[in-house]
Design an enzyme around this catalytic site. Structure first.
Site, PDB file in Angstrom:
ATOM      1  CG  HIS A 131       4.245 112.228  28.653  1.00  0.00           C
ATOM      2  ND1 HIS A 131       4.184 111.340  27.795  1.00  0.00           N
ATOM      3  CD2 HIS A 131       3.702 113.258  28.035  1.00  0.00           C
ATOM      4  CE1 HIS A 131       3.868 111.795  26.520  1.00  0.00           C
ATOM      5  NE2 HIS A 131       3.570 112.960  26.782  1.00  0.00           N
ATOM      6  CD  GLU A 134       0.619 110.949  28.825  1.00  0.00           C
ATOM      7  OE1 GLU A 134       0.729 112.094  29.462  1.00  0.00           O
ATOM      8  OE2 GLU A 134       1.001 111.048  27.465  1.00  0.00           O
TER       9      GLU A 134
END
Length: 303
Positions: free
Chosen positions: A168, A272
């Protein structure tokens, strides 16, 4: 008197007594990763410029996950399953491997560390699968940062397990209105702002004028994030991670998050590397590998 040589890999005490591993590359680049969450919180190039965003409101207090850097979403991305948001790997204490397997013989000038996560008895109650997750963080010449995840099914019950995953990554940018993401044009995506409805990307590149929260599907192995004001390009290269999530909360969501400054959305973008649409299944003894390599170049690259 000469100054003592700084170690290339060092475990030090950090905020609130949490420990972090500091990696230093010979030319001056540096990475910091907390054992809490195996969470990379800092990636600096040879000029000492910070390349990752961490919120100024972050208090580094378990059991809350750290806001910014590179959270590990495992064994569940987002709310796509019964577990807490983004799974539990990002708020567990990982183990520092002080004797990791070596890098291949042909690899020089790289520093690396391995962190390991195995489930506790409490974890097995909420996700009843035995696994070993080894994360290798490698810092190479040119400040390149590589994260390699290896997840193995160590179960003895003969049962497979399934998971979704994402790195992330929060990139630090000068101004979100000056940012462009390239490599996602013509691709299908699921729009989390519209109940995960499926759309096709129409633009030549992705720019930001409001909240963006999308899962791009079957993406190329290379994606570029261009910061026009800083004249910097981030290159994401990925392997084993077919999807790419792009997120910026914009103003309303930013104000609603306690661990995020009201205006900080202007200075970050998440792109991500992920495996979301098609979950990964491992039979006992099988291992999955997912890798992302991040590069930062102080110029705008034509795709």
């Amino acid at each position: 008197m000469s100054t003592p040589e700084r170690k290339t890999v060092e475990v030090v005490k950090a905020i609130n007594g949490l420990e972090k591993v500091v990696l230093r590359e010979i030319h001056g680049s540096c990475v910091e990763v907390y054992l809490y969450g195996a969470h990379v919180t800092s990636w600096k190039n040879e000029h000492g410029e910070e390349l990752l965003f961490v919120s100024s409101k972050e208090i580094f207090k378990p059991p809350k996950p750290i806001r910014g850097g590179i959270p590990i979403c495992f064994p569940q991305f987002s709310n796509l399953g019964p577990l807490e948001l983004h799974g539990f790997a990002r708020n567990r204490l990982w183990t520092f491997d002080d004797d990791p397997p070596p890098l291949p013989a042909d690899v020089t000038n790289k520093v690396f560390t391995d962190l390991i996560l195995r489930p506790t008895k409490e974890d097995l109650k909420i996700w009843p699968h035995s696994f070993e997750y080894r994360l290798r963080i490698t810092l190479g010449p040119g400040s390149d940062l590589m994260l390699t995840s290896r997840v193995r099914n160590t179960g003895t019950d003969g049962k497979p397990f399934t998971f979704t995953f994402a790195y992330h990554t929060y990139f630090s940018v000068s101004d979100i209105s000056e940012v462009r993401v390239e490599g996602l044009e013509t691709l299908d995506y699921l729009d989390n702002c519209q109940k995960r409805e499926r759309f096709t990307e129409q633009g030549d590149s992705l720019t930001f004028e409001s909240e963006v929260d999308r899962i791009y599907l079957s993406t190329p192995t290379k994606i570029a994030v261009m910061d026009h004001e800083k004249k910097r390009t981030f290159i994401i290269r990925k392997d084993g991670l077919p999807d790419a999530v792009v997120w910026n909360p914009w103003d309303k969501k930013a104000k609603a998050m306690a661990d995020f400054g009201d205006d900080e959305y202007k200075h970050m973008v998440c792109v991500e590397a992920a495996a979301v649409e098609k979950p990964i299944t491992l039979k006992p003894g099988e291992e999955w590998r997912g890798r992302q390599q991040l590069s930062a170049v102080n110029k705008l690259l034509d795709s």
